[in-house]
Design an enzyme around this catalytic site. Sequence first.
Site, PDB file in Angstrom:
ATOM      1  N   ALA A 230      68.644  45.473  49.984  1.00 22.79           N
ATOM      2  CA  ALA A 230      68.444  44.176  49.339  1.00 22.79           C
ATOM      3  C   ALA A 230      68.041  43.157  50.391  1.00 22.79           C
ATOM      4  CB  ALA A 230      69.713  43.741  48.611  1.00 22.79           C
ATOM      5  N   ASN A 231      68.024  41.899  50.002  1.00 26.76           N
ATOM      6  CA  ASN A 231      67.794  40.807  50.938  1.00 26.76           C
ATOM      7  C   ASN A 231      68.744  39.666  50.609  1.00 26.76           C
ATOM      8  OD1 ASN A 231      66.611  39.149  48.861  1.00 26.76           O
ATOM      9  ND2 ASN A 231      64.778  40.418  49.043  1.00 26.76           N
TER      10      ASN A 231
END
Length: 422
Positions: A230-231
């Site tokens: 993810a970020n």
Amino acid sequence: MPASRSILLIIGGGIAAYKCLELIRRLKDHGIACRCILTKAGEQFVTPLAVSSLAGEKCFTDLFSLTDEADIGHIALSRSTDLLVVAPATADLIAKMANGHADDLASTALLATDKRVLIAPAMNPRMWQHPATRRNMATLQKDGVLVVGPNSGAMAERGESGPGRMAEPHELLAAIEMALAGDNRQTPSIGFLGRLPGGAPSGPKPLAGRRVLVTSGPTHEPIDPVRYIANRSSGKQGHAIAAAAAAAGAQVTLISGPVTIPDPVGVNTVHVESARDMLAATESALPADIAIFAAAVADWRTADAAGQKMKKDGKSPPSLALVENPDILATIAAREIDRPALVVGFAAETQNVVDYARAKLAKKGCDLIVANDVGGTGVMGGDANTVHLVTTDSVETWPTLPKVDVATRLVAHFADLLAHKG
């Protein structure tokens, strides 16, 4: 004009309490009867005499007043009305409501009522933006409490500015009229609009009758049942844009990745996890007049996510084979049959921001790129943003603004572009 409409106005302890005097006058002009509860803190800003003189009724202040309890009682007071309105709704009153406190007349009436409740938050911007206030607001949203505002602007404290100003009397009146009419659409004048924080001032609706699609937040690409790629996207900017588009009169669909902020009320929110889920939801939401791709979609995913949690075996860590995720922005921009009239991409870069945005614009086939520099601290997950609007023949750089204000300005710009497209 409907007869016998009435509200119970609870006046909290903030400088904005003075606006309630004008509100009471406007309510009478519109045939809406108004009983008032004035909190002890509220008495520091307006007097019971001023309130009762304008309302034409006794101003209630004390939970343990023998005469008041014998005459009407706090239970009857909270139920012998069509709507309860809290203005200003201070951080303290909001916390009491969210957590079920009942230690004074105002909080007791709010807990005892079986009527709808509309609140008008007002407080210092940092208090409004505090995680505790946001949690409390999310709780009230789930409980069905209606919200109008707050607006952004200069505060009573010298040098302070931002979201936290109580809605103006005319905005409150419009929200009350809508609530009394039983309108559940949560239009821009009434409803939790996700200005995280902030509100939506009433005014022209340049996107009335338009359909707007917004993607927001990150995507989670599973590695195994407990890990993912993810970020750091919080979704604040995308959610604020969806709220601002609703405030501009649009019918909005928000495709949200996993975030911790509440859904904007008045917006159709679809929750997804992965990039492939987001693409499918986006395609299902078409047609749209404007598509705004603010989500930070993971570029890659694992080729084969493990079905069970991957365990350390004391040897070298496992290698992850990565494959590219679908390019949602490019896919929608390339559609021939139902391509939105205006397709907007976002570019979060850590260097060469404008140059990379120009390259992305050409590669993706969209109409506009909103670029920002996320290389420093405070942007990912923060409440402010500095953006560059990049088209094939221009670059427009805006000053650093709260994300809610960026959203409002962006939506106004998009509405103007759409109007020029005919």
